[in-house]
Design a protein around this motif. Structure first.
Motif, mmCIF file in Angstrom:
data_model
loop_
_atom_site.group_PDB
_atom_site.id
_atom_site.type_symbol
_atom_site.label_atom_id
_atom_site.label_comp_id
_atom_site.label_asym_id
_atom_site.label_seq_id
_atom_site.Cartn_x
_atom_site.Cartn_y
_atom_site.Cartn_z
ATOM 1 N N MET A 270 0.965 -1.111 -0.180
ATOM 2 C CA MET A 270 -0.046 -0.004 -0.100
ATOM 3 C C MET A 270 0.988 1.243 -0.168
ATOM 4 S SD MET A 270 -3.292 -0.936 2.502
ATOM 5 C CE MET A 270 -4.022 0.419 1.627
ATOM 6 N N ALA A 271 1.868 1.181 0.844
ATOM 7 C CA ALA A 271 2.857 2.376 0.761
ATOM 8 C C ALA A 271 3.754 2.736 -0.452
ATOM 9 C CB ALA A 271 3.740 2.145 2.112
ATOM 10 N N TYR A 272 4.021 1.344 -0.966
ATOM 11 C CA TYR A 272 4.888 1.443 -2.133
ATOM 12 C C TYR A 272 4.125 2.281 -3.350
ATOM 13 C CZ TYR A 272 9.163 -1.267 -0.899
ATOM 14 O OH TYR A 272 10.028 -1.555 -0.163
ATOM 15 N N ILE A 273 2.654 1.792 -3.413
ATOM 16 C CA ILE A 273 1.973 2.350 -4.407
ATOM 17 C C ILE A 273 1.411 3.689 -4.311
ATOM 18 C CG2 ILE A 273 -0.344 1.925 -5.818
ATOM 19 C CD1 ILE A 273 0.186 -0.985 -5.423
ATOM 20 N N ALA A 274 1.186 4.075 -3.020
ATOM 21 C CA ALA A 274 0.389 5.391 -2.795
ATOM 22 C C ALA A 274 1.480 6.408 -2.741
ATOM 23 C CB ALA A 274 -0.157 5.353 -1.316
ATOM 24 N N LEU A 275 2.689 6.256 -2.042
ATOM 25 C CA LEU A 275 3.698 7.221 -1.899
ATOM 26 C C LEU A 275 4.257 7.893 -3.435
ATOM 27 C CD1 LEU A 275 5.953 5.956 0.992
ATOM 28 C CD2 LEU A 275 4.419 7.859 0.968
ATOM 29 N N PRO A 276 4.354 7.186 -4.454
ATOM 30 C CA PRO A 276 4.678 7.914 -5.692
ATOM 31 C C PRO A 276 3.785 8.731 -6.221
ATOM 32 C CG PRO A 276 5.167 5.514 -5.931
ATOM 33 C CD PRO A 276 4.378 5.757 -4.462
ATOM 34 N N PHE A 277 2.314 8.454 -5.785
ATOM 35 C CA PHE A 277 1.078 9.595 -6.118
ATOM 36 C C PHE A 277 1.396 10.659 -5.266
ATOM 37 C CE2 PHE A 277 -0.746 5.799 -7.814
ATOM 38 C CZ PHE A 277 -1.135 5.990 -8.968
ATOM 39 N N TYR A 278 1.741 10.691 -4.073
ATOM 40 C CA TYR A 278 1.981 11.748 -3.101
ATOM 41 C C TYR A 278 3.110 12.575 -3.628
ATOM 42 C CZ TYR A 278 3.402 14.418 1.004
ATOM 43 O OH TYR A 278 3.940 15.313 1.852
ATOM 44 N N PHE A 279 4.286 11.864 -3.937
ATOM 45 C CA PHE A 279 5.700 12.727 -4.100
ATOM 46 C C PHE A 279 5.278 13.478 -5.493
ATOM 47 C CE2 PHE A 279 8.148 9.445 -2.046
ATOM 48 C CZ PHE A 279 8.170 10.006 -0.862
ATOM 49 N N GLN A 280 4.495 12.987 -6.799
ATOM 50 C CA GLN A 280 4.379 13.466 -7.909
ATOM 51 C C GLN A 280 3.173 14.511 -8.086
ATOM 52 O OE1 GLN A 280 5.117 10.606 -11.209
ATOM 53 N NE2 GLN A 280 6.233 9.380 -9.818
ATOM 54 N N ASP A 281 2.030 13.920 -7.223
ATOM 55 C CA ASP A 281 0.805 14.652 -7.500
ATOM 56 C C ASP A 281 0.720 15.814 -6.616
ATOM 57 O OD1 ASP A 281 0.361 13.050 -9.659
ATOM 58 O OD2 ASP A 281 -1.109 11.876 -8.845
ATOM 59 N N VAL A 282 1.189 15.549 -5.599
ATOM 60 C CA VAL A 282 0.836 16.541 -4.352
ATOM 61 C C VAL A 282 2.250 17.440 -4.278
ATOM 62 C CG1 VAL A 282 0.581 16.941 -1.720
ATOM 63 C CG2 VAL A 282 -0.578 14.829 -3.144
ATOM 64 N N LEU A 283 3.494 16.798 -4.037
ATOM 65 C CA LEU A 283 4.779 17.444 -3.998
ATOM 66 C C LEU A 283 5.366 18.051 -5.549
ATOM 67 C CD1 LEU A 283 6.621 15.589 -1.102
ATOM 68 C CD2 LEU A 283 5.109 17.395 -0.979
ATOM 69 N N ARG A 284 4.642 17.490 -6.379
ATOM 70 C CA ARG A 284 5.183 17.887 -7.775
ATOM 71 C C ARG A 284 6.506 17.487 -8.080
ATOM 72 N NH1 ARG A 284 0.222 18.139 -10.134
ATOM 73 N NH2 ARG A 284 -1.279 19.417 -8.955
ATOM 74 N N LEU A 285 6.891 16.464 -7.694
ATOM 75 C CA LEU A 285 8.304 15.975 -7.934
ATOM 76 C C LEU A 285 8.425 15.284 -9.214
ATOM 77 C CD1 LEU A 285 9.257 15.038 -4.214
ATOM 78 C CD2 LEU A 285 9.720 17.214 -5.240
ATOM 79 N N SER A 286 9.678 15.064 -9.734
ATOM 80 C CA SER A 286 9.625 14.274 -11.143
ATOM 81 C C SER A 286 9.943 12.648 -10.690
ATOM 82 C CB SER A 286 11.084 14.572 -11.662
ATOM 83 O OG SER A 286 12.187 14.201 -10.861
ATOM 84 N N GLU A 287 9.751 12.070 -11.826
ATOM 85 C CA GLU A 287 9.652 10.728 -11.528
ATOM 86 C C GLU A 287 11.073 10.260 -11.126
ATOM 87 O OE1 GLU A 287 9.006 11.977 -14.417
ATOM 88 O OE2 GLU A 287 7.102 11.323 -15.022
ATOM 89 N N THR A 288 12.310 10.978 -11.513
ATOM 90 C CA THR A 288 13.554 10.544 -10.946
ATOM 91 C C THR A 288 13.688 10.828 -9.552
ATOM 92 O OG1 THR A 288 14.445 11.057 -13.375
ATOM 93 C CG2 THR A 288 16.085 11.029 -11.336
ATOM 94 N N ARG A 289 12.999 11.989 -9.300
ATOM 95 C CA ARG A 289 13.226 12.305 -7.849
ATOM 96 C C ARG A 289 12.455 11.504 -6.976
ATOM 97 N NH1 ARG A 289 13.506 17.421 -5.036
ATOM 98 N NH2 ARG A 289 14.538 16.871 -2.868
ATOM 99 N N THR A 290 11.322 11.163 -7.330
ATOM 100 C CA THR A 290 10.456 10.111 -6.674
ATOM 101 C C THR A 290 11.176 8.801 -6.203
ATOM 102 O OG1 THR A 290 8.369 11.212 -7.590
ATOM 103 C CG2 THR A 290 8.341 8.584 -6.923
ATOM 104 N N GLY A 291 11.772 8.326 -7.335
ATOM 105 C CA GLY A 291 12.617 6.997 -7.310
ATOM 106 C C GLY A 291 13.828 7.091 -6.269
ATOM 107 N N PHE A 292 14.442 8.322 -6.161
ATOM 108 C CA PHE A 292 15.491 8.694 -5.289
ATOM 109 C C PHE A 292 15.019 8.673 -3.707
ATOM 110 C CE2 PHE A 292 17.722 11.698 -2.834
ATOM 111 C CZ PHE A 292 19.138 11.145 -2.711
ATOM 112 N N LEU A 293 13.789 9.352 -3.702
ATOM 113 C CA LEU A 293 13.399 9.294 -2.347
ATOM 114 C C LEU A 293 12.695 8.045 -1.671
ATOM 115 C CD1 LEU A 293 11.385 12.977 -2.298
ATOM 116 C CD2 LEU A 293 13.316 12.197 -1.151
#
Length: 442
Positions: A270-293
Motif C-alpha cells: 500500500m505504501a509502495y503504490i500510494a507514495l509515488p502519487f504523493y510525491f508526484q501529484d502533491v509535492l510535484r516532484l519528478s519521476e527521478t526524484r520520486t525514485g530517489f526518495l
C-alpha cells in the motif's frame, strides 16, 4: 557458500522479472502493436502463474525432493526467458510469461525449504536472513535494472540477460544443492486444479477491483474464488497430507506467522503504490526524484535483513517481529503526518524507519514459518511463505485501488493519506499477531 549462491542467483531473477517488465510496457505495446491495456497482461500472466502453482510445486518438492523441483523450475524459467525475448506477438509473449511464471514458482516454492537443509539448525535464522537480503535487493533494484538495460538495448534483452545467469545458477546448483528426503506420496491432481482455480480467480479479481468498469466482473471472480476456495479447503481437510497445508495451519505459531506475513506485505505494498502519487501529484516532484526518495526503504531492509537473521537465532522471533512491525507502523505514521512542505530529510528518516522495521520483522517471521512445520513438510511451509507474500502484495494493491476509486473527485492528498493510515493499521495488526507467538520456534 556455493549452494546459497545458486539460490541467490535464481531468486534474484524470479523477483526481478516480476518487476522489471512494468517499466517496458509502453514500448512493448508499441512494438507488438497492441493497446496498453492488453500489454498489462504481460505482467498479470506472470503473477497469476506464480501464485496459482506455488503450492502444487511445493507439494512436488515434498514428494520428489526440493533440489529436483528447484533445478527443474530454474531450467524452465531460463528457457522461458529466451522464449519471451524471441516472441513476435503478444499471445506468444503471454504464453512464454506463463511458462516463466511456472518456472519462477518452482524456484520460490522450495527455496526456504532448501535453506533448512543447507544450514545447521542453530544457523537457520542466518540463512533465512540471507535469502531475505537477496529478495530485498532484487525488489529494490528492479526499476533501476530495467532502466539501465533499456538505455542501451531493446526490451527483449530484459529477458535475454537471464540466460547466462540461469545457466550459471544451474551449473552451481546441480553441483552444490543438497539431496533432500522424499515423502513417497502421490501427487494430488484434483487439489492442484482447485488450488489453481482458487488463486487464479482471486488474483484476477483483485487486479480488476481498481477499474470501475471492471469492478462488477471482478467481484464475481472474487466470489467465485471464495466458493471454489471453500470447496478446496473442505477437500483438503479430508486428506492426510494436503496440498494446502491446513494441517500446518493448526499449529498456532505457523498460523499467526502466515497472518502476520500477509498483513505486513499488504501494508508495505500500500505504501509502495500510494507514495509515488504523493510525491508526484502533491509535492510535484519528478519521476527521478520520486525514485530517489523511495530508495531509503529497500536499502534499510537490505541493511537490516542479515542482522535480523542472526538475532532470530538468539532471541524469540515473535518478539523481534512485533518490534519490527511496530517500528514500521511508527514510520508509516510519520509519513501520514508529514508537514505540508517536507524536506528530503523529513521523508528519508521516516522511510528508513519503515525499512528497518520491515527488515527486522521478515527474517524472524520466515524462520518461524519454516521451523514450526515438521521437517518433512518443509516444502509445504516454504510454499505457504511465498503464497502469503504474493497474497499480501495483491491485497495491498487492490486496497489502494479501491481507496483511490472511492476518493475520486477529492484532492490528490486524500487517497494517499487514507492508504497510509490503512497501512499503519495493517502493520499494527501484524505486530500484535507476531507477539502472540509466545515461544521461539524450534
Amino acid at each position: 557458500m556455493l549452494a546459497l549462491l545458486a539460490i541467490a542467483l535464481a531468486i534474484s531473477m524470479a523477483i526481478l522479472d516480476g518487476a522489471i517488465v512494468n517499466v517496458a510496457l509502453p514500448v512493448m505495446a508499441k512494438d507488438l502493436a497492441v493497446s496498453p491495456g492488453a500489454a498489462i497482461f504481460v505482467v498479470n500472466s506472470y503473477q497469476i502463474a506464480v501464485t496459482a502453482s506455488l503450492l502444487p510445486l511445493a507439494s512436488l518438492g515434498d514428494i520428489l525432493g526440493y533440489r529436483r523441483v528447484y533445478l527443474s523450475g530454474l531450467a524452465v524459467f531460463t528457457a522461458a526467458s529466451v522464449a519471451c525475448a524471441l516472441s513476435p506477438s503478444l499471445n506468444l509473449l503471454i504464453a512464454a510469461r506463463i511458462a516463466q511464471g511456472l518456472g519462477a514458482a518452482g524456484i520460490m516454492s522450495v527455496n526456504i525449504a532448501l535453506v533448512r537443509f543447507i544450514y545447521p539448525h542453530r544457523m537457520i535464522g542466518r540463512g533465512v536472513g540471507n535469502v531475505a537480503l537477496v529478495v530485498a535487493v532484487a525488489s529494490a533494484a528492479g526499476p533501476t535494472v530495467a532502466a539501465a538495460i533499456l538505455s542501451v538495448a531493446a526490451w527483449p534483452w530484459l529477458f535475454l540477460v537471464n540466460l547466462p545467469v540461469g545457466l550459471l545458477a544451474l551449473l552451481v546448483g546441480s553441483r552444490t544443492l543438497p539431496a533432500t528426503p522424499r515423502s513417497g506420496a502421490r501427487f494430488d491432481a484434483p487439489s492442484a486444479l482447485l488450488n489453481a482455480l482458487t488463486f487464479g480467480l482471486l488474483i484476477i479479481g483483485i487486479d480488476g477491483v481498481g477499474a470501475p468498469e471492471e469492478r462488477g466482473l471482478a467481484l464475481v471472480e472474487i466470489a467465485g474464488a471464495l466458493v471454489v476456495g471453500a470447496a478446496f479447503v473442505w477437500y483438503q481437510l479430508r486428506l492426510p497430507a494436503p496440498l494446502l497445508p491446513v494441517d500446518l495451519l493448526r499449529i498456532p505459531a505457523f498460523a499467526l506467522s502466515m497472518a502476520t506475513s500477509i498483513a505486513s506485505f499488504a501494508s508495505q505494498m500500500m505504501a509502495y503504490i500510494a507514495l509515488p502519487f504523493y510525491f508526484q501529484d502533491v509535492l510535484r516532484l519528478s519521476e527521478t526524484r520520486t525514485g530517489f526518495l523511495l530508495t531509503p526503504w529497500p536499502l534499510a531492509i537490505a541493511a537490516m535483513a542479515p542482522l535480523s537473521g542472526r538475532l532470530a537465532d538468539r532471541f524469540p522471533p515473535g518478539i523481534l517481529g512485533g518490534i519490527g512491525l511496530g517500528t514500521m507502523a511508527l514510520g508509516l505514521t510519520g509519513m501520514a503526518l508529514l508537514p505540508p512542505e517536507p524536506s528530503a530529510l523529513d521523508i528519508a528518516w521516516r522511510l528508513t524507519l519503515c525499512g528497518l522495521g520491515f527488515g527486522l520483522f521478515q527474517s524472524p517471521n520466515n524462520k518461524v514459518i519454516i521451523t514450526s512445520a515438521p521437517r518433512e513438510r518443509s516444502g509445504g511451509a516454504s510454499g505457504m511463505q511465498s503464497t502469503a507474500r504474493l497474497t499480501g502484495q495483491s491485497l495491498g494493491a487492490a486496497l489502494v485501488a479501491v481507496l483511490f476509486g472511492l476518493s475520486h473527485g477529492a484532492g490528490p492528498a486524500e487517497p494517499v493519506s487514507l492508504s497510509l493510515w490503512c497501512a499503519v493499521a495493517l502493520a499494527a495488526m501484524g505486530a500484535l499477531a507476531s507477539v502472540l507467538r509466545r515461544k521461539p520456534a524450534g
